[in-house]
Design a protein around this motif. Structure first.
Motif, PDB file in Angstrom:
ATOM      1  N   GLY A  43     111.164  62.782  55.315  1.00  0.00           N
ATOM      2  CA  GLY A  43     111.527  63.972  56.068  1.00  0.00           C
ATOM      3  C   GLY A  43     111.807  65.163  55.159  1.00  0.00           C
ATOM      4  O   GLY A  43     111.826  65.057  53.932  1.00  0.00           O
ATOM      5  N   GLY A  44     111.980  66.314  55.771  1.00  0.00           N
ATOM      6  CA  GLY A  44     112.244  67.506  54.994  1.00  0.00           C
ATOM      7  C   GLY A  44     113.527  67.393  54.188  1.00  0.00           C
ATOM      8  O   GLY A  44     114.498  66.791  54.616  1.00  0.00           O
ATOM      9  N   ALA A  45     113.487  67.952  52.982  1.00  0.00           N
ATOM     10  CA  ALA A  45     114.652  67.891  52.095  1.00  0.00           C
ATOM     11  C   ALA A  45     115.800  68.714  52.659  1.00  0.00           C
ATOM     12  O   ALA A  45     115.599  69.789  53.217  1.00  0.00           O
ATOM     13  CB  ALA A  45     114.274  68.396  50.711  1.00  0.00           C
ATOM     14  N   ASN A  46     117.000  68.209  52.494  1.00  0.00           N
ATOM     15  CA  ASN A  46     118.198  68.901  52.928  1.00  0.00           C
ATOM     16  C   ASN A  46     118.959  69.311  51.672  1.00  0.00           C
ATOM     17  O   ASN A  46     119.674  68.518  51.072  1.00  0.00           O
ATOM     18  CB  ASN A  46     119.038  67.991  53.814  1.00  0.00           C
ATOM     19  CG  ASN A  46     120.258  68.687  54.368  1.00  0.00           C
ATOM     20  OD1 ASN A  46     120.310  69.921  54.400  1.00  0.00           O
ATOM     21  ND2 ASN A  46     121.239  67.923  54.776  1.00  0.00           N
ATOM     22  N   TRP A  47     118.788  70.549  51.254  1.00  0.00           N
ATOM     23  CA  TRP A  47     119.329  71.019  49.980  1.00  0.00           C
ATOM     24  C   TRP A  47     120.767  71.486  50.135  1.00  0.00           C
ATOM     25  O   TRP A  47     121.152  72.030  51.165  1.00  0.00           O
ATOM     26  CB  TRP A  47     118.490  72.186  49.443  1.00  0.00           C
ATOM     27  CG  TRP A  47     117.096  71.791  49.070  1.00  0.00           C
ATOM     28  CD1 TRP A  47     115.987  71.836  49.857  1.00  0.00           C
ATOM     29  CD2 TRP A  47     116.670  71.275  47.810  1.00  0.00           C
ATOM     30  NE1 TRP A  47     114.901  71.384  49.173  1.00  0.00           N
ATOM     31  CE2 TRP A  47     115.279  71.037  47.908  1.00  0.00           C
ATOM     32  CE3 TRP A  47     117.320  70.999  46.610  1.00  0.00           C
ATOM     33  CZ2 TRP A  47     114.536  70.529  46.842  1.00  0.00           C
ATOM     34  CZ3 TRP A  47     116.578  70.489  45.556  1.00  0.00           C
ATOM     35  CH2 TRP A  47     115.202  70.264  45.676  1.00  0.00           C
ATOM     36  N   SER A  48     121.541  71.278  49.084  1.00  0.00           N
ATOM     37  CA  SER A  48     122.904  71.801  49.049  1.00  0.00           C
ATOM     38  C   SER A  48     123.218  72.278  47.638  1.00  0.00           C
ATOM     39  O   SER A  48     122.711  71.727  46.647  1.00  0.00           O
ATOM     40  CB  SER A  48     123.915  70.729  49.479  1.00  0.00           C
ATOM     41  OG  SER A  48     123.844  69.611  48.617  1.00  0.00           O
ATOM     42  N   LEU A  49     124.064  73.308  47.567  1.00  0.00           N
ATOM     43  CA  LEU A  49     124.443  73.876  46.278  1.00  0.00           C
ATOM     44  C   LEU A  49     125.532  73.023  45.656  1.00  0.00           C
ATOM     45  O   LEU A  49     126.589  72.811  46.249  1.00  0.00           O
ATOM     46  CB  LEU A  49     124.922  75.316  46.459  1.00  0.00           C
ATOM     47  CG  LEU A  49     125.400  76.054  45.199  1.00  0.00           C
ATOM     48  CD1 LEU A  49     124.288  76.164  44.170  1.00  0.00           C
ATOM     49  CD2 LEU A  49     125.925  77.442  45.572  1.00  0.00           C
ATOM     50  N   LEU A  50     125.271  72.528  44.446  1.00  0.00           N
ATOM     51  CA  LEU A  50     126.231  71.657  43.780  1.00  0.00           C
ATOM     52  C   LEU A  50     127.388  72.445  43.183  1.00  0.00           C
ATOM     53  O   LEU A  50     128.553  72.089  43.330  1.00  0.00           O
ATOM     54  CB  LEU A  50     125.519  70.842  42.689  1.00  0.00           C
ATOM     55  CG  LEU A  50     126.387  69.880  41.887  1.00  0.00           C
ATOM     56  CD1 LEU A  50     126.885  68.734  42.750  1.00  0.00           C
ATOM     57  CD2 LEU A  50     125.616  69.329  40.685  1.00  0.00           C
ATOM     58  N   ASN A  51     127.080  73.517  42.469  1.00  0.00           N
ATOM     59  CA  ASN A  51     128.118  74.318  41.800  1.00  0.00           C
ATOM     60  C   ASN A  51     128.381  75.576  42.619  1.00  0.00           C
ATOM     61  O   ASN A  51     127.706  76.592  42.457  1.00  0.00           O
ATOM     62  CB  ASN A  51     127.725  74.649  40.359  1.00  0.00           C
ATOM     63  CG  ASN A  51     126.377  75.333  40.256  1.00  0.00           C
ATOM     64  OD1 ASN A  51     125.500  75.156  41.112  1.00  0.00           O
ATOM     65  ND2 ASN A  51     126.183  76.130  39.209  1.00  0.00           N
ATOM     66  N   ALA A  52     129.326  75.466  43.521  1.00  0.00           N
ATOM     67  CA  ALA A  52     129.607  76.557  44.452  1.00  0.00           C
ATOM     68  C   ALA A  52     129.826  77.874  43.719  1.00  0.00           C
ATOM     69  O   ALA A  52     130.591  77.956  42.766  1.00  0.00           O
ATOM     70  CB  ALA A  52     130.838  76.215  45.285  1.00  0.00           C
ATOM     71  N   GLY A  53     129.096  78.922  44.178  1.00  0.00           N
ATOM     72  CA  GLY A  53     129.230  80.239  43.582  1.00  0.00           C
ATOM     73  C   GLY A  53     128.459  80.424  42.296  1.00  0.00           C
ATOM     74  O   GLY A  53     128.419  81.535  41.737  1.00  0.00           O
ATOM     75  N   GLY A  54     127.850  79.326  41.792  1.00  0.00           N
ATOM     76  CA  GLY A  54     127.104  79.415  40.542  1.00  0.00           C
ATOM     77  C   GLY A  54     128.005  79.286  39.318  1.00  0.00           C
ATOM     78  O   GLY A  54     129.233  79.328  39.413  1.00  0.00           O
ATOM     79  N   THR A  55     127.387  79.116  38.158  1.00  0.00           N
ATOM     80  CA  THR A  55     128.117  78.960  36.897  1.00  0.00           C
ATOM     81  C   THR A  55     127.727  80.079  35.939  1.00  0.00           C
ATOM     82  O   THR A  55     126.529  80.312  35.714  1.00  0.00           O
ATOM     83  CB  THR A  55     127.804  77.595  36.254  1.00  0.00           C
ATOM     84  OG1 THR A  55     128.181  76.557  37.167  1.00  0.00           O
ATOM     85  CG2 THR A  55     128.544  77.411  34.941  1.00  0.00           C
ATOM     86  N   ALA A  56     128.726  80.752  35.406  1.00  0.00           N
ATOM     87  CA  ALA A  56     128.473  81.897  34.519  1.00  0.00           C
ATOM     88  C   ALA A  56     127.871  81.447  33.199  1.00  0.00           C
ATOM     89  O   ALA A  56     128.251  80.422  32.632  1.00  0.00           O
ATOM     90  CB  ALA A  56     129.770  82.653  34.268  1.00  0.00           C
ATOM     91  N   LEU A  57     126.902  82.248  32.696  1.00  0.00           N
ATOM     92  CA  LEU A  57     126.230  81.963  31.427  1.00  0.00           C
ATOM     93  C   LEU A  57     126.773  82.905  30.365  1.00  0.00           C
ATOM     94  O   LEU A  57     126.181  83.925  30.039  1.00  0.00           O
ATOM     95  CB  LEU A  57     124.716  82.138  31.584  1.00  0.00           C
ATOM     96  CG  LEU A  57     124.052  81.180  32.578  1.00  0.00           C
ATOM     97  CD1 LEU A  57     122.594  81.566  32.817  1.00  0.00           C
ATOM     98  CD2 LEU A  57     124.159  79.752  32.086  1.00  0.00           C
ATOM     99  N   THR A  58     127.912  82.544  29.824  1.00  0.00           N
ATOM    100  CA  THR A  58     128.530  83.409  28.827  1.00  0.00           C
ATOM    101  C   THR A  58     129.482  82.613  27.949  1.00  0.00           C
ATOM    102  O   THR A  58     130.093  81.639  28.394  1.00  0.00           O
ATOM    103  CB  THR A  58     129.303  84.566  29.503  1.00  0.00           C
ATOM    104  OG1 THR A  58     129.872  85.409  28.492  1.00  0.00           O
ATOM    105  CG2 THR A  58     130.420  84.055  30.387  1.00  0.00           C
ATOM    106  N   GLY A  59     129.541  83.009  26.671  1.00  0.00           N
ATOM    107  CA  GLY A  59     130.536  82.457  25.766  1.00  0.00           C
ATOM    108  C   GLY A  59     130.103  81.265  24.946  1.00  0.00           C
ATOM    109  O   GLY A  59     130.818  80.841  24.050  1.00  0.00           O
TER     110      GLY A  59
END
Length: 335
Positions: A172-188
Motif C-alpha cells: 500500500g501507499g507509504a505513510n510518511w512521518s517526520l522523525l525529527n520534529a521541526g528539523g535539525t539545525a546544521l551548525t557548529g
C-alpha cells in the motif's frame, strides 16, 4: 425402539411387530441436556443433545457388539463432542458436533467404533457475519475467521489460531512521518546526526539551505555514521552548463556541492529504501547549490547502494570541509 432380543419359538405380538417396523422409519429418541455416557440400551436408537452449553458423549467398551449402530445428533446451540472413553473412536469427520449436525456410530468390535458424519456438513451457525471464513484450525478441526477490515488482505500467519490473519496490504501507499520534529539545525560541527530510526523500510532526508564555513565544500550523508567505503554510487554533475560523471566507492553519499561562492547553499533530497532489512540499501539523491548572481551553479544527481547488512538507526549530514554553519535537515520515515 431399542434393539430387542427374542428367544427361539417366541411368538411376536402385533405391538412388537409394529414397534420393530416403526423403528425403520422413526427411531427411538432419547434427549440429553448434560454430559452423557452411552449405555448398552442405546444400540439402534438416536441420542439427541439439546443444550446451550458444551457437552460430551462418552463411548466405552464392552457395551456393544460388532455391527451395532446408533445415531448421535445435536439440536442445541452448544457443541456436543463424541469422546472416546475406554473404547476407541475413529473418524474422517469432526467428533465435535455443531448445532444441527449428526452422524452414525458404527461398532467394528466391542471396543472400537467408527463415526460417520452426516451430509449436513459444517453447520451454518459457525459463521456470524457476512465475509466470515470457515478455516481449518487443526487436524480434522474447523473454526471461524471473522471478516477483516475493508481493504485488508488475507495472509498466512502461523502465530494465529486459524493460521491466517487480515492485515493492511504490504504494497500500500507509504505513510510518511517526520522523525525529527521541526528539523535539525546544521551548525557548529562538521557532522550533525539524527538517531532513533528503527524498523523503517523507507527513509527520506531533505537538506535545506545547508552550507559550510569552507567555500566549495561538499555536503554529504552518512548512514549509521559509517565512514568506510561502502557507498557504491554513480551519477552526474553539472556546473554552469558543464557536465561530468562520477562512479566509484565512497565513504559518504554526496548530496550537493557548494560553489566557490561563500554565500552558496545546498538543497537536496535523498530517498533510501531497505532500511529495516539485512541486505544492501538503495539510495537516490538529487541536490543543487545556488550562489548569488548565478555564479557557480551546481546540480548533482546520483544513486547507488550502501553495501552494509546493518539496519539503519541514524542519518548524519556532513560537511566534508569545515564545520556546517547554516541550514536544516529533516528525516522522514515510513514502514
Amino acid at each position: 425402539m431399542a434393539k430387542q432380543t427374542f428367544t427361539t419359538g417366541q411368538v411376536l405380538t402385533a405391538a412388537q411387530v409394529n414397534s420393530l417396523q416403526a423403528n425403520d422409519f422413526n427411531q427411538t429418541v432419547s434427549v440429553k441436556t448434560a454430559n452423557y455416557t452411552l449405555a448398552a440400551a442405546d444400540k439402534g436408537t438416536r441420542i439427541e443433545f439439546n443444550t446451550s452449553g458444551s457437552v460430551t458423549c462418552t463411548v466405552n467398551s464392552g457395551l456393544f457388539d460388532a455391527g451395532d449402530t446408533l445415531v448421535i445428533q445435536n439440536r442445541g446451540a452448544g457443541t456436543a463432542t463424541i469422546t472416546a472413553g475406554t473404547a476407541t473412536v475413529n473418524t474422517s469427520a469432526s467428533l465435535a458436533l455443531a448445532q444441527y449436525s449428526a452422524g452414525t456410530l458404527y461398532f467394528v468390535s466391542d471396543s472400537a467404533a467408527l463415526f460417520f458424519g452426516d451430509a449436513a456438513g459444517i453447520s451454518a451457525s459457525i459463521v456470524d457475519a457476512k465475509g466470515d471464513l470457515i478455516v481449518g484450525t487443526a487436524d480434522n478441526t474447523v473454526g471461524r475467521l471473522a471478516v477483516g477490515t475493508n481493504g485488508y488482505t488475507l495472509v498466512a500467519k502461523s502465530s494465529e489460531a486459524t493460521g491466517l490473519a487480515w492485515e493492511a496490504p504490504a504494497g500500500g501507499g507509504a505513510n510518511w512521518s517526520l522523525l525529527n520534529a521541526g528539523g535539525t539545525a546544521l551548525t557548529g560541527a562538521a557532522t550533525i546526526t539524527v538517531t532513533g530510526i528503527s524498523a523503517k523500510d523507507k527513509i527520506m532526508v531533505q537538506v535545506r539551505g545547508a552550507s559550510s564555513a569552507s567555500t566549495g565544500a561538499s555536503i554529504a550523508l552518512r548512514i549509521n555514521t559509517d565512514t568506510g567505503t561502502n557507498y557504491k554510487q554513480s551519477g552526474g554533475q553539472e556546473v554552469n552548463g558543464n557536465c561530468s560523471a562520477y562512479d566509484g566507492d565512497f565513504d559518504h553519499i554526496t548530496t550537493g556541492d557548494m560553489s566557490s561562492n561563500a554565500a552558496s547553499v545546498v538543497n537536496s533530497f535523498t530517498l533510501i529504501t531497505g532500511g529495516n532489512a539485512s541486505g544492501v540499501k538503495v539510495f537516490n539523491t538529487v541536490g543543487g547549490a545556488t550562489a548569488a548572481g548565478g555564479t557557480g551553479q551546481v546540480l548533482r544527481i546520483g544513486g547507488g547502494i550502501w553495501d552494509n547488512s546493518a539496519t539503519i538507526t541514524s542519518i548524519s549530514v556532513v560537511s566534508l570541509s569545515g564545520n556546517l554553519d547554516a541550514g536544516t535537515f529533516y528525516v522522514y520515515t515510513s514502514a
